[in-house]
Motif scaffolding. Structure first.
Motif, short mmCIF file in Angstrom:
data_model
loop_
_atom_site.label_atom_id
_atom_site.label_comp_id
_atom_site.label_asym_id
_atom_site.label_seq_id
_atom_site.Cartn_x
_atom_site.Cartn_y
_atom_site.Cartn_z
N ASP A 183 -4.52 -6.23 33.46
CA ASP A 183 -3.15 -6.78 33.49
C ASP A 183 -2.46 -6.67 32.14
O ASP A 183 -1.55 -7.44 31.84
CB ASP A 183 -3.18 -8.23 33.96
N GLU A 184 -2.88 -5.71 31.32
CA GLU A 184 -2.19 -5.51 30.05
C GLU A 184 -0.74 -5.12 30.30
O GLU A 184 -0.42 -4.43 31.28
CB GLU A 184 -2.89 -4.42 29.23
N SER A 185 0.13 -5.53 29.39
CA SER A 185 1.56 -5.25 29.57
C SER A 185 1.86 -3.76 29.64
O SER A 185 2.82 -3.33 30.30
CB SER A 185 2.36 -5.90 28.44
N SER A 186 1.03 -2.93 28.99
CA SER A 186 1.27 -1.49 28.99
C SER A 186 1.06 -0.86 30.37
O SER A 186 1.49 0.28 30.61
CB SER A 186 0.34 -0.81 27.98
N LEU A 187 0.41 -1.57 31.29
CA LEU A 187 0.20 -1.06 32.64
C LEU A 187 1.35 -1.39 33.57
O LEU A 187 1.37 -0.92 34.72
CB LEU A 187 -1.12 -1.60 33.22
N GLY A 188 2.30 -2.20 33.10
CA GLY A 188 3.45 -2.54 33.92
C GLY A 188 3.10 -3.57 34.99
O GLY A 188 1.94 -3.96 35.16
N PRO A 189 4.11 -4.02 35.73
CA PRO A 189 3.86 -5.02 36.78
C PRO A 189 3.20 -4.39 38.00
O PRO A 189 3.50 -3.26 38.38
CB PRO A 189 5.28 -5.53 37.11
N ARG A 190 2.27 -5.13 38.58
CA ARG A 190 1.59 -4.72 39.82
C ARG A 190 1.07 -3.29 39.74
O ARG A 190 1.44 -2.42 40.55
CB ARG A 190 2.53 -4.88 41.01
N PRO A 191 0.21 -2.98 38.80
CA PRO A 191 -0.26 -1.60 38.65
C PRO A 191 -1.15 -1.17 39.81
O PRO A 191 -1.87 -1.97 40.41
CB PRO A 191 -1.06 -1.65 37.35
N THR A 192 -1.08 0.12 40.12
CA THR A 192 -2.02 0.74 41.06
C THR A 192 -3.08 1.46 40.25
O THR A 192 -2.76 2.27 39.37
CB THR A 192 -1.29 1.74 41.98
N ILE A 193 -4.33 1.16 40.53
CA ILE A 193 -5.46 1.75 39.80
C ILE A 193 -6.40 2.39 40.81
O ILE A 193 -6.83 1.74 41.77
CB ILE A 193 -6.18 0.70 38.95
N ALA A 194 -6.71 3.67 40.61
CA ALA A 194 -7.62 4.41 41.47
C ALA A 194 -8.94 4.59 40.74
O ALA A 194 -8.98 5.16 39.65
CB ALA A 194 -7.02 5.76 41.85
N SER A 195 -10.02 4.09 41.33
CA SER A 195 -11.33 4.07 40.69
C SER A 195 -12.30 4.95 41.46
O SER A 195 -12.63 4.67 42.62
CB SER A 195 -11.84 2.62 40.65
N LEU A 196 -12.76 6.03 40.82
CA LEU A 196 -13.70 6.96 41.44
C LEU A 196 -15.09 6.76 40.84
O LEU A 196 -15.24 6.74 39.63
CB LEU A 196 -13.23 8.40 41.22
N SER A 197 -16.10 6.64 41.70
CA SER A 197 -17.48 6.41 41.26
C SER A 197 -18.32 7.66 41.47
O SER A 197 -18.25 8.30 42.52
CB SER A 197 -18.11 5.24 42.02
N LEU A 198 -19.13 7.99 40.46
CA LEU A 198 -20.06 9.10 40.53
C LEU A 198 -21.41 8.62 40.01
O LEU A 198 -21.47 7.89 39.02
CB LEU A 198 -19.58 10.28 39.69
N GLY A 199 -22.48 9.03 40.66
CA GLY A 199 -23.80 8.62 40.20
C GLY A 199 -24.38 7.50 41.03
O GLY A 199 -24.07 7.34 42.22
N ASP A 200 -25.22 6.68 40.41
CA ASP A 200 -25.93 5.63 41.13
C ASP A 200 -24.96 4.56 41.64
O ASP A 200 -23.89 4.33 41.06
CB ASP A 200 -26.98 4.99 40.23
#
Length: 276
Positions: A183-200
């Protein structure tokens, strides 16, 4: 007859005299104290506050869109896409990124002072620097070609554009990330974050932020857990960063390395007025 007398002697040797009633004297007269109570001595009163029950932690494993909460701030939404990448492609990308990204251990700073090394390795890509935990990752516009390919694929899937990427390498089960919100201000309001997992596979946990009247007590909040396996894409959007925290906790059994790529959109930090 002799046996009966023998048993009587044995039993009698273990017998204890009955306890004597407690007596005290008042004016020379014995007074017996009674432990009985009169009617109405003990009365049941309904608790003024309702009894609270700790909610059971819920697990999300199936593909789909989940509205995990809805409140004054809006809707918090998760989208889970297991097997977003084909297995062979995910294997190749994992090995390539492990070997070729500039992994390093970031130093963070506590609010009350004192430095500590993050319990994982990271690297940053984007035209702008990124600050969290009171230390800054410098801008790095030279994206690795594999990361460019992944960003384009995720943008097509989500219909969002991303201009930056925080890469995390969890070397084993001892590496982790503590409870926090992006929720840092640099991410703007209501940010969308896409998280991709690789590995275990590692467990991604979420907990809802408590209401103001609970004074930061997380005992009775809703909790979720999502096992993130090789090639899985998780999208956090809406008010998820406003209303929830997330973590990847340490695990105390063998875990292999895991790479987590969190694509995001970052904005220039507002300039602070100088004071003379």
């Amino acid at each position: 007859m002799g046996d009966k007398r023998q048993r009587a002697r044995v039993q009698g040797s273990w017998a204890k005299p009955a306890p004597k009633a407690a007596h005290s004297t008042a004016g020379g007269q014995p007074v017996t104290r009674s432990w009985s109570t009169g009617p109405g001595t003990f009365e049941f009163h309904q608790p003024s506050a309702p009894i609270r029950v700790i909610p059971e932690e819920k697990t999300i494993e199936d593909a789909g869109v989940y509205e995990v909460s809805q409140g004054p701030t809006g809707v918090s939404r998760l989208q889970l896409l297991p097997r977003f990448l084909p297995m062979e492609e995910a294997d190749w990308m994992f090995a390539t990124l492990m070997a070729e990204l500039p992994w390093s251990q970031k130093t963070n700073y506590r609010m009350m002072g004192g430095a500590y090394g993050e319990p994982r390795l990271t690297c940053w890509y984007g035209e702008l620097p990124y600050t969290y935990s009171r230390s800054t990752m410098q801008a790095n516009p030279q994206w690795h070609p594999v990361l460019v390919t992944l960003r384009q694929a995720i943008e097509r899937e989500t219909s969002h554009t991303f201009n930056s990427l925080l890469c995390n390498l969890y070397r084993d089960g001892k590496d982790s990330i503590a409870w926090h919100s992006d929720d840092e201000s640099s991410l703007g309001p209501r940010p969308t974050i896409a998280s991709l997992s690789l590995g275990d596979t590692r467990v991604f946990s979420l907990r809802k932020k408590p209401p103001p009247e609970d004074n930061g007590d997380y005992t009775y909040v809703e909790r979720l857990k999502i096992p993130l396996s090789h090639g899985t894409l998780l999208i956090m959007e809406g008010c998820t960063q406003d209303d929830w925290q997330h973590q990847v906790a340490k695990e105390y059994h063998d875990r292999g390395p895991r790479i987590n790529l969190t694509f995001r959109t970052i904005y220039p930090e507002p300039e602070r007025a100088s004071h003379r």
